[in-house]
Design a protein around this motif. Structure first.
Motif, PDB file in Angstrom:
ATOM      1  N   ASN A   1       0.725  -1.215  -0.007  1.00 23.20           N
ATOM      2  CA  ASN A   1       0.186   0.170  -0.048  1.00 23.20           C
ATOM      3  C   ASN A   1       0.816   1.205   0.069  1.00 23.20           C
ATOM      4  O   ASN A   1       2.120   1.301  -0.287  1.00 23.20           O
ATOM      5  CB  ASN A   1      -0.868  -0.087   1.322  1.00 23.20           C
ATOM      6  N   CYS A   2       0.238   2.322   0.279  1.00 21.00           N
ATOM      7  CA  CYS A   2       0.956   3.690   0.219  1.00 21.00           C
ATOM      8  C   CYS A   2       2.013   3.423   1.137  1.00 21.00           C
ATOM      9  O   CYS A   2       3.412   4.203   0.863  1.00 21.00           O
ATOM     10  CB  CYS A   2       0.011   4.722   0.627  1.00 21.00           C
ATOM     11  N   ASN A   3       2.146   2.957   2.422  1.00 16.33           N
ATOM     12  CA  ASN A   3       3.033   2.929   3.367  1.00 16.33           C
ATOM     13  C   ASN A   3       4.230   1.871   2.846  1.00 16.33           C
ATOM     14  O   ASN A   3       5.460   2.402   3.184  1.00 16.33           O
ATOM     15  CB  ASN A   3       2.689   2.670   4.479  1.00 16.33           C
ATOM     16  N   THR A   4       3.885   0.778   2.269  1.00 14.27           N
ATOM     17  CA  THR A   4       4.989   0.241   1.632  1.00 14.27           C
ATOM     18  C   THR A   4       5.908   0.846   0.547  1.00 14.27           C
ATOM     19  O   THR A   4       7.018   0.765   0.562  1.00 14.27           O
ATOM     20  CB  THR A   4       4.308  -1.146   0.787  1.00 14.27           C
ATOM     21  N   PHE A   5       5.059   1.823  -0.080  1.00 15.44           N
ATOM     22  CA  PHE A   5       5.791   2.441  -1.100  1.00 15.44           C
ATOM     23  C   PHE A   5       6.577   3.648  -0.567  1.00 15.44           C
ATOM     24  O   PHE A   5       7.814   3.646  -0.888  1.00 15.44           O
ATOM     25  CB  PHE A   5       4.590   3.242  -1.870  1.00 15.44           C
ATOM     26  N   THR A   6       5.961   4.442   0.581  1.00 12.19           N
ATOM     27  CA  THR A   6       6.843   5.532   1.188  1.00 12.19           C
ATOM     28  C   THR A   6       8.078   4.943   1.769  1.00 12.19           C
ATOM     29  O   THR A   6       9.072   5.497   2.028  1.00 12.19           O
ATOM     30  CB  THR A   6       6.098   6.354   1.948  1.00 12.19           C
ATOM     31  N   ASN A   7       7.922   3.813   2.501  1.00 11.10           N
ATOM     32  CA  ASN A   7       9.083   3.023   3.166  1.00 11.10           C
ATOM     33  C   ASN A   7      10.105   2.806   2.167  1.00 11.10           C
ATOM     34  O   ASN A   7      11.181   2.770   2.603  1.00 11.10           O
ATOM     35  CB  ASN A   7       8.505   1.891   3.880  1.00 11.10           C
ATOM     36  N   GLU A   8       9.765   2.118   1.200  1.00 11.97           N
ATOM     37  CA  GLU A   8      10.709   1.887   0.069  1.00 11.97           C
ATOM     38  C   GLU A   8      11.535   3.039  -0.423  1.00 11.97           C
ATOM     39  O   GLU A   8      12.946   3.156  -0.769  1.00 11.97           O
ATOM     40  CB  GLU A   8      10.108   0.914  -0.887  1.00 11.97           C
ATOM     41  N   VAL A   9      10.876   4.137  -1.046  1.00  6.22           N
ATOM     42  CA  VAL A   9      11.159   5.394  -1.280  1.00  6.22           C
ATOM     43  C   VAL A   9      12.130   6.035  -0.460  1.00  6.22           C
ATOM     44  O   VAL A   9      13.047   6.598  -0.610  1.00  6.22           O
ATOM     45  CB  VAL A   9      10.181   6.213  -2.053  1.00  6.22           C
ATOM     46  N   ALA A  10      11.759   5.961   0.668  1.00  7.26           N
ATOM     47  CA  ALA A  10      12.426   6.771   1.936  1.00  7.26           C
ATOM     48  C   ALA A  10      13.872   5.893   2.028  1.00  7.26           C
ATOM     49  O   ALA A  10      14.753   6.677   2.094  1.00  7.26           O
ATOM     50  CB  ALA A  10      11.764   6.592   3.105  1.00  7.26           C
TER      51      ALA A  10
END
Length: 168
Positions: free
Chosen positions: A107-116
């Protein structure tokens, strides 16, 4: 030029429940949840997020969710915007296409975790990434799962980023 330009990286955190999770979770789940978190990454003056339509961007605070409930400084990056946009394009064509969105696992949090991690080497706060397993560990979470799995959350108000669309 020897100087490295650095860019600030922020995590915008929104409570999709607008405070209802904090009030209702002890009754419904038997445990306290502080919110139902949606997160996005803000860098290069843009807000980037992932949902049922894929990866999108908008001016910071420009989604229908308005201003974030909180902002976490993730640090700085030396990755320039051009390299970042190429990285996002490749994610948007593979693991972060809209049809790959899953409310609990991807989800959105998986995405932001990877991008971060790509930008700064740091993860986002674990209370955000641990939320789905906390909900699913409850009997009510197991009952709700088929219903919640069918929902695709995508805050409107952004430009969809993919390999065919140059972001300017």
């Amino acid at each position: 030029m020897d100087q490295h330009t650095t860019y600030s990286v922020q995590l915008y955190i929104y409570d999709l429940s607008r405070g209802m999770a904090r009030q209702l979770s002890p009754i419904m789940l038997g445990k306290q949840l502080d919110g139902i978190w949606h997160t996005s990454i803000v860098v290069y003056g843009e807000e980037f997020f992932y949902g049922g339509v894929g990866i999108s961007s908008c001016p910071p605070g420009g989604t229908m969710l308005g201003s974030p409930d909180s902002v976490v400084e993730l640090g700085n990056t030396e990755v320039n915007e051009e390299i970042f946009m190429e990285y996002l394009s490749s994610l948007g064509e593979s693991s972060y296409r809209g049809d790959r969105y899953r409310l609990f696992e991807h989800n959105c949090n998986t995405f932001t975790n990877e991008v971060a991690q790509f930008l700064t080497g740091h993860k986002i706060p674990s209370h955000i990434t641990d939320l789905p397993s906390e909900v699913l560990s409850t009997p009510f979470g197991q009952v709700l799962r088929p219903i919640l799995d069918s929902i695709h959350i995508a805050p409107p108000g952004g430009n969809v980023i993919n390999g065919h669309n140059n972001h300017s």
